[in-house]
Design a protein around this motif. Structure first.
Motif, PDB file in Angstrom:
ATOM      1  N   LEU A 129      33.700  53.562  45.804  1.00  0.00           N
ATOM      2  CA  LEU A 129      33.519  52.955  47.128  1.00  0.00           C
ATOM      3  C   LEU A 129      34.315  53.755  48.153  1.00  0.00           C
ATOM      4  N   PRO A 130      33.945  53.639  49.439  1.00  0.00           N
ATOM      5  CA  PRO A 130      34.697  54.363  50.467  1.00  0.00           C
ATOM      6  C   PRO A 130      36.174  53.953  50.457  1.00  0.00           C
ATOM      7  N   ALA A 131      37.047  54.871  50.878  1.00  0.00           N
ATOM      8  CA  ALA A 131      38.480  54.550  50.981  1.00  0.00           C
ATOM      9  C   ALA A 131      38.703  53.613  52.165  1.00  0.00           C
ATOM     10  N   GLY A 132      39.810  52.890  52.127  1.00  0.00           N
ATOM     11  CA  GLY A 132      40.251  52.124  53.297  1.00  0.00           C
ATOM     12  C   GLY A 132      39.631  50.747  53.451  1.00  0.00           C
ATOM     13  N   LEU A 133      38.892  50.257  52.440  1.00  0.00           N
ATOM     14  CA  LEU A 133      38.344  48.895  52.539  1.00  0.00           C
ATOM     15  C   LEU A 133      39.473  47.878  52.362  1.00  0.00           C
ATOM     16  N   VAL A 134      39.337  46.755  53.019  1.00  0.00           N
ATOM     17  CA  VAL A 134      40.320  45.681  52.871  1.00  0.00           C
ATOM     18  C   VAL A 134      39.706  44.525  52.095  1.00  0.00           C
ATOM     19  N   GLU A 135      40.562  43.600  51.635  1.00  0.00           N
ATOM     20  CA  GLU A 135      40.076  42.462  50.852  1.00  0.00           C
ATOM     21  C   GLU A 135      39.018  41.691  51.641  1.00  0.00           C
ATOM     22  N   SER A 136      37.935  41.345  50.955  1.00  0.00           N
ATOM     23  CA  SER A 136      36.808  40.574  51.514  1.00  0.00           C
ATOM     24  C   SER A 136      35.893  41.391  52.426  1.00  0.00           C
ATOM     25  N   ASP A 137      36.132  42.695  52.540  1.00  0.00           N
ATOM     26  CA  ASP A 137      35.250  43.538  53.349  1.00  0.00           C
ATOM     27  C   ASP A 137      33.821  43.494  52.827  1.00  0.00           C
ATOM     28  N   ARG A 138      32.878  43.616  53.759  1.00  0.00           N
ATOM     29  CA  ARG A 138      31.489  43.800  53.367  1.00  0.00           C
ATOM     30  C   ARG A 138      31.328  45.219  52.828  1.00  0.00           C
ATOM     31  N   LEU A 139      30.633  45.376  51.723  1.00  0.00           N
ATOM     32  CA  LEU A 139      30.401  46.703  51.153  1.00  0.00           C
ATOM     33  C   LEU A 139      29.280  47.396  51.928  1.00  0.00           C
ATOM     34  N   PRO A 140      29.271  48.729  51.922  1.00  0.00           N
ATOM     35  CA  PRO A 140      28.206  49.456  52.630  1.00  0.00           C
ATOM     36  C   PRO A 140      26.823  48.988  52.180  1.00  0.00           C
ATOM     37  N   GLU A 141      26.684  48.721  50.883  1.00  0.00           N
ATOM     38  CA  GLU A 141      25.459  48.078  50.375  1.00  0.00           C
ATOM     39  C   GLU A 141      25.833  47.329  49.098  1.00  0.00           C
ATOM     40  N   PRO A 142      25.057  46.294  48.735  1.00  0.00           N
ATOM     41  CA  PRO A 142      25.390  45.542  47.522  1.00  0.00           C
ATOM     42  C   PRO A 142      25.390  46.460  46.289  1.00  0.00           C
ATOM     43  N   ILE A 143      26.297  46.179  45.369  1.00  0.00           N
ATOM     44  CA  ILE A 143      26.403  47.001  44.161  1.00  0.00           C
ATOM     45  C   ILE A 143      26.225  46.136  42.912  1.00  0.00           C
ATOM     46  N   PHE A 144      25.776  46.778  41.847  1.00  0.00           N
ATOM     47  CA  PHE A 144      25.553  46.134  40.549  1.00  0.00           C
ATOM     48  C   PHE A 144      26.756  46.463  39.669  1.00  0.00           C
ATOM     49  N   THR A 145      27.517  45.435  39.285  1.00  0.00           N
ATOM     50  CA  THR A 145      28.752  45.673  38.516  1.00  0.00           C
ATOM     51  C   THR A 145      28.781  44.765  37.283  1.00  0.00           C
ATOM     52  N   PRO A 146      27.948  45.084  36.274  1.00  0.00           N
ATOM     53  CA  PRO A 146      27.866  44.211  35.100  1.00  0.00           C
ATOM     54  C   PRO A 146      29.166  44.200  34.293  1.00  0.00           C
ATOM     55  N   THR A 147      29.344  43.110  33.557  1.00  0.00           N
ATOM     56  CA  THR A 147      30.482  43.015  32.640  1.00  0.00           C
ATOM     57  C   THR A 147      29.952  42.638  31.264  1.00  0.00           C
ATOM     58  N   THR A 148      30.847  42.703  30.285  1.00  0.00           N
ATOM     59  CA  THR A 148      30.497  42.181  28.967  1.00  0.00           C
ATOM     60  C   THR A 148      30.338  40.677  29.096  1.00  0.00           C
ATOM     61  N   LYS A 149      29.686  40.075  28.083  1.00  0.00           N
ATOM     62  CA  LYS A 149      29.562  38.633  28.010  1.00  0.00           C
ATOM     63  C   LYS A 149      30.431  38.205  26.836  1.00  0.00           C
ATOM     64  N   ALA A 150      31.707  37.946  27.136  1.00  0.00           N
ATOM     65  CA  ALA A 150      32.652  37.650  26.064  1.00  0.00           C
ATOM     66  C   ALA A 150      32.445  36.226  25.563  1.00  0.00           C
ATOM     67  N   ALA A 151      32.385  36.046  24.234  1.00  0.00           N
ATOM     68  CA  ALA A 151      32.245  34.705  23.671  1.00  0.00           C
ATOM     69  C   ALA A 151      33.499  33.893  23.986  1.00  0.00           C
ATOM     70  N   GLU A 152      34.629  34.547  23.972  1.00  0.00           N
ATOM     71  CA  GLU A 152      35.887  33.892  24.313  1.00  0.00           C
ATOM     72  C   GLU A 152      36.710  34.828  25.164  1.00  0.00           C
ATOM     73  N   GLY A 153      37.549  34.260  26.012  1.00  0.00           N
ATOM     74  CA  GLY A 153      38.446  35.089  26.807  1.00  0.00           C
ATOM     75  C   GLY A 153      37.724  35.716  27.977  1.00  0.00           C
ATOM     76  N   HIS A 154      38.184  36.854  28.418  1.00  0.00           N
ATOM     77  CA  HIS A 154      37.745  37.425  29.682  1.00  0.00           C
ATOM     78  C   HIS A 154      36.571  38.386  29.498  1.00  0.00           C
ATOM     79  N   ASP A 155      35.600  38.288  30.412  1.00  0.00           N
ATOM     80  CA  ASP A 155      34.530  39.296  30.464  1.00  0.00           C
ATOM     81  C   ASP A 155      35.146  40.598  30.962  1.00  0.00           C
ATOM     82  N   LEU A 156      34.741  41.721  30.372  1.00  0.00           N
ATOM     83  CA  LEU A 156      35.354  42.999  30.736  1.00  0.00           C
ATOM     84  C   LEU A 156      34.415  43.838  31.590  1.00  0.00           C
ATOM     85  N   PRO A 157      34.973  44.520  32.606  1.00  0.00           N
ATOM     86  CA  PRO A 157      34.128  45.384  33.433  1.00  0.00           C
ATOM     87  C   PRO A 157      33.531  46.519  32.602  1.00  0.00           C
TER      88      PRO A 157
END
Ligand code: ADP
Ligand code: MG
Length: 315
Positions: A129-157
């Motif tokens: 992503l471009p440098a200098g974005l701040v929290e909650s900024d709108r992205l230049p365009e929507p992005i697809f960021t899939p994660t694992t589907k963990a049976a337990e615990g945290h889904d991983l990027p």
């Protein structure tokens, strides 16, 4: 093959029952998970908010992709479920799918785990992503960021290459295209009601070779909704989702590992109120207008006990 009526899975939020060989009954309980841990206190009618909003969005995305929905009317459920009043408004009869092992996340704004990754690496799930974005900024365009589907615990990027390794190039491209198209539909529709959809996640599955949208869609559990009139990038945003309870949990000093703390009654009530408000803001309809036709008796605590009993009987 599990027999009709048997509990086949218990997710963090949903109890899943066999409803014949080709169908499942997805029951959205009032359980709340935060930081991938299920909290001890049910949030009254939360499962109905999730179910009502999923129905709302399945209806408004079905021209983009087919979905698993067969019916939501309790009278149409097979025995013994049709005779279970606690299921009114919170259960969906769906086609049983082979679920794709990815949580298909779309992000239009930089928040939550996306913001955390960006701060550390300048990218989210391998998408630079471009440098200098701040929290909650709108992205230049929507992005697809899939994660694992963990049976337990945290889904991983996952990076795009890792996601391709899991599902193959062709399916990855298909999921990316569908995820971004459905996100765009939901974000545009919600924008007309004064809401920003910062990010959202979908699950897909195959039924007889056809790729369908499954699970839940556009709920406050799967989507970050922000009021557009209060939007101010550069920090966290007020929201209609779990952020309220997440904030309380963080302030309580909990380390985000089990066991979670018990919620005070006012936090339970505040969370329940936010879920109802989410329903009303997203649909523009009073929540009562969803509950009454579904035949909801209106005893949320009795529901929690009834759902526990059903689950134990059918396990
Ligand atoms: N049509 C379907 N066929 C098979 N499984 C499904 C279908 N729709 C949803 N599921 C699965 O049912 C479960 C729903 O439970 P939930 O509490 O939401 O789980 P989780 O804790 O993984 O979020 C998920 O594992 C989801 O993948
Ligand atoms: Mg889920």
């Amino acid at each position: 093959m599990s027999g009709a009526g048997q509990l086949v899975a218990r997710g963090k939020v949903r109890d899943v029952y066999a409803a014949g060989d080709d169908a499942l009954l997805l029951v959205a309980t009032d359980r709340l998970s935060a930081f991938d841990v299920v909290l001890p206190d049910p949030i009254p009618d939360k499962g109905r908010v999730l179910t009502g909003l999923s129905l709302h969005w399945f209806d408004r995305t079905s021209d983009l992709v087919g979905n698993h929905l067969l019916g939501a009317d309790r009278a149409s459920f097979p025995a013994p479920f049709r005779d279970e009043p606690s299921l009114a408004g919170r259960a969906l009869l769906v086609r049983r799918a082979d679920v794709v092992p990815l949580e298909c996340v779309a992000r239009g704004f930089l928040s939550g785990s996306g913001w955390a990754q960006y701060r550390e690496t300048g990218s989210v799930c391998g998408v630079a992503l471009p440098a200098g974005l701040v929290e909650s900024d709108r992205l230049p365009e929507p992005i697809f960021t899939p994660t694992t589907k963990a049976a337990e615990g945290h889904d991983l990027p996952l990076t795009p290459a890792e996601a391709v390794d899991l599902v193959g190039r062709g399916l990855y491209e298909r999921l990316k295209e569908l995820t971004l198209a459905i996100y765009e539909r939901i974000a545009d529709t919600a924008a007309a009601r004064g809401l920003i959809v910062a990010d959202t996640k979908f699950e897909f599955g195959f039924v007889d070779g056809e790729l369908l949208l499954v699970d839940e869609v556009g709920t406050p559990d799967s989507s970050r909704y922000w009021p557009a009139d209060a939007y101010a990038p550069g920090g966290a945003q007020p929201s209609f989702d779990k952020q309220y309870v997440r904030d309380w949990l963080d302030a309580s000093g909990w380390d985000r590992e089990p066991p979670p703390p018990t919620l005070p009654a006012d936090v339970v009530a505040g969370t329940a109120g936010r879920y109802r408000e989410a329903y009303e803001r997203v649909t523009g309809e009073p929540f009562e207008s969803y509950l009454a036709p579904a035949g909801v008796a209106g005893d949320a605590l009795g529901d929690a006990a009834a759902l526990d009993r059903l689950r134990k009987e059918r396990a």
